[in-house]
Design a protein around this motif. Structure first.
Motif, mmCIF file in Angstrom:
data_model
loop_
_atom_site.group_PDB
_atom_site.id
_atom_site.type_symbol
_atom_site.label_atom_id
_atom_site.label_comp_id
_atom_site.label_asym_id
_atom_site.label_seq_id
_atom_site.Cartn_x
_atom_site.Cartn_y
_atom_site.Cartn_z
ATOM 1 N N ALA A 117 48.658 83.350 36.804
ATOM 2 C CA ALA A 117 47.288 83.227 37.302
ATOM 3 C C ALA A 117 47.011 81.806 37.784
ATOM 4 C CB ALA A 117 46.295 83.617 36.210
ATOM 5 N N THR A 118 47.661 80.825 37.155
ATOM 6 C CA THR A 118 47.434 79.423 37.515
ATOM 7 C C THR A 118 48.336 78.960 38.660
ATOM 8 O OG1 THR A 118 46.802 78.951 35.230
ATOM 9 C CG2 THR A 118 47.394 77.064 36.608
ATOM 10 N N PHE A 119 49.626 79.309 38.599
ATOM 11 C CA PHE A 119 50.600 78.767 39.548
ATOM 12 C C PHE A 119 51.103 79.774 40.576
ATOM 13 C CE2 PHE A 119 51.073 76.179 35.667
ATOM 14 C CZ PHE A 119 50.773 74.946 36.197
ATOM 15 N N GLY A 120 50.794 81.034 40.376
ATOM 16 C CA GLY A 120 51.286 82.066 41.277
ATOM 17 C C GLY A 120 52.586 82.665 40.770
ATOM 18 N N ALA A 121 52.809 83.917 41.118
ATOM 19 C CA ALA A 121 53.982 84.648 40.627
ATOM 20 C C ALA A 121 55.292 84.054 41.125
ATOM 21 C CB ALA A 121 53.883 86.121 41.023
ATOM 22 N N GLU A 122 55.294 83.505 42.348
ATOM 23 C CA GLU A 122 56.547 82.980 42.895
ATOM 24 C C GLU A 122 57.039 81.733 42.161
ATOM 25 O OE1 GLU A 122 53.090 81.214 44.921
ATOM 26 O OE2 GLU A 122 53.701 83.295 44.700
ATOM 27 N N THR A 155 58.577 79.549 32.531
ATOM 28 C CA THR A 155 57.796 79.952 31.358
ATOM 29 C C THR A 155 58.443 79.415 30.080
ATOM 30 O OG1 THR A 155 57.079 81.939 32.519
ATOM 31 C CG2 THR A 155 56.820 81.938 30.128
ATOM 32 N N ALA A 156 59.758 79.491 29.993
ATOM 33 C CA ALA A 156 60.474 78.997 28.811
ATOM 34 C C ALA A 156 60.317 77.482 28.678
ATOM 35 C CB ALA A 156 61.943 79.382 28.877
ATOM 36 N N ARG A 157 60.369 76.764 29.809
ATOM 37 C CA ARG A 157 60.200 75.309 29.763
ATOM 38 C C ARG A 157 58.786 74.925 29.331
ATOM 39 N NH1 ARG A 157 62.186 73.044 35.261
ATOM 40 N NH2 ARG A 157 61.284 74.999 35.897
ATOM 41 N N VAL A 158 57.794 75.672 29.806
ATOM 42 C CA VAL A 158 56.416 75.406 29.392
ATOM 43 C C VAL A 158 56.284 75.627 27.890
ATOM 44 C CG1 VAL A 158 54.031 76.229 29.554
ATOM 45 C CG2 VAL A 158 55.358 75.845 31.638
ATOM 46 N N ARG A 159 56.843 76.703 27.374
ATOM 47 C CA ARG A 159 56.796 77.003 25.944
ATOM 48 C C ARG A 159 57.497 75.897 25.150
ATOM 49 N NH1 ARG A 159 53.969 78.550 21.980
ATOM 50 N NH2 ARG A 159 53.547 80.598 22.755
ATOM 51 N N GLY A 186 48.463 81.039 20.083
ATOM 52 C CA GLY A 186 48.878 82.362 19.636
ATOM 53 C C GLY A 186 49.197 83.330 20.765
ATOM 54 N N LEU A 187 49.687 82.819 21.883
ATOM 55 C CA LEU A 187 50.017 83.679 23.017
ATOM 56 C C LEU A 187 51.422 84.247 22.880
ATOM 57 C CD1 LEU A 187 48.733 81.465 25.987
ATOM 58 C CD2 LEU A 187 47.590 83.431 24.952
ATOM 59 N N SER A 188 51.560 85.497 23.208
ATOM 60 C CA SER A 188 52.896 86.082 23.284
ATOM 61 C C SER A 188 53.562 85.559 24.551
ATOM 62 C CB SER A 188 52.803 87.608 23.340
ATOM 63 O OG SER A 188 52.236 88.005 24.585
ATOM 64 N N ALA A 189 54.858 85.781 24.675
ATOM 65 C CA ALA A 189 55.585 85.343 25.872
ATOM 66 C C ALA A 189 54.983 85.969 27.125
ATOM 67 C CB ALA A 189 57.068 85.693 25.742
ATOM 68 N N GLU A 190 54.600 87.214 27.036
ATOM 69 C CA GLU A 190 54.014 87.902 28.192
ATOM 70 C C GLU A 190 52.640 87.336 28.540
ATOM 71 O OE1 GLU A 190 53.749 89.764 31.486
ATOM 72 O OE2 GLU A 190 55.600 89.832 30.302
ATOM 73 N N GLU A 191 51.828 87.060 27.517
ATOM 74 C CA GLU A 191 50.508 86.475 27.765
ATOM 75 C C GLU A 191 50.634 85.086 28.396
ATOM 76 O OE1 GLU A 191 47.745 88.366 24.243
ATOM 77 O OE2 GLU A 191 49.232 86.827 23.704
ATOM 78 N N LEU A 192 51.612 84.316 27.931
ATOM 79 C CA LEU A 192 51.850 82.995 28.503
ATOM 80 C C LEU A 192 52.251 83.119 29.968
ATOM 81 C CD1 LEU A 192 52.181 79.928 28.337
ATOM 82 C CD2 LEU A 192 54.510 80.317 27.470
ATOM 83 N N ARG A 193 53.197 84.019 30.229
ATOM 84 C CA ARG A 193 53.660 84.213 31.612
ATOM 85 C C ARG A 193 52.510 84.679 32.514
ATOM 86 N NH1 ARG A 193 58.823 85.296 34.171
ATOM 87 N NH2 ARG A 193 58.405 86.307 36.155
#
Length: 162
Positions: free
Chosen positions: A79-84, A91-95, A67-74
């Motif tokens: 937090a896991t992979f770093g902003a870069e 994010t779209a591919r993960v979704r 139930g994560l929003s796109a922003e929560e997923l990103r």
């Protein structure tokens, strides 16, 4: 070479019909494979042979939606992979990958209920999950064994969890 073949074949057929001999039918969750398994089970019964259990191998489990929003997923990916590394495309591919995993799980469950549903009340069955890697060593084989023996995956008998 062929002397006594018919007699040996008849003894084997007789032995296969003995009360202490049974078959385990193994199938994948693909509709065609399951239909073939049902057909094979019917042929065994018609021939006086016993199919006593069913194994559905390589089943994709159902994946609950977090139930994560796109922003929560990103944010979680950052937090896991770093902003870069966490681009919009990433994010779209993960979704998409997550959505595909959910679809495969639902599709396998639906196909099993549809194709095997009539058979399941009469035959014990168990599900072996789809593993991330091929079964090619003893460790992986132990995981299959655990699934078959109900230690990793609950065995189901007559449509009810045991």
């Amino acid at each position: 070479l062929f002397g006594g073949f018919r007699e040996r074949a008849m003894r084997v057929a007789e032995d296969m019909r003995a009360g202490d001999v049974a078959f385990v039918i193994v199938t994948s969750p693909a509709r065609t494979s399951m239909r073939e398994a049902v057909f094979f089970g019917e042929r065994l019964r018609a021939s006086g042979l016993q199919a006593k259990a069913l194994v559905v191998n390589g089943v994709h489990g159902e994946v609950p939606d977090p139930g994560l929003s796109a922003e929560e997923l990103r944010s979680g990916l950052e937090a896991t992979f770093g902003a870069e590394l966490t681009t919009t495309d990433f994010t779209a591919r993960v979704r998409r990958t997550f959505d595909e995993a959910q679809f495969r799980g639902r599709a396998d469950a639906h196909a099993m209920a549809e194709v095997l549903g009539p058979l399941l009340p009469t035959m014990p069955f168990t599900v072996v999950p789809s593993f991330d890697e091929d079964v090619h060593d003893l460790r992986a084989l132990a995981r299959v064994s655990a699934a078959l023996m109900g230690r990793a995956q609950k065995e189901t008998t007559h449509g009810q969890p045991s």
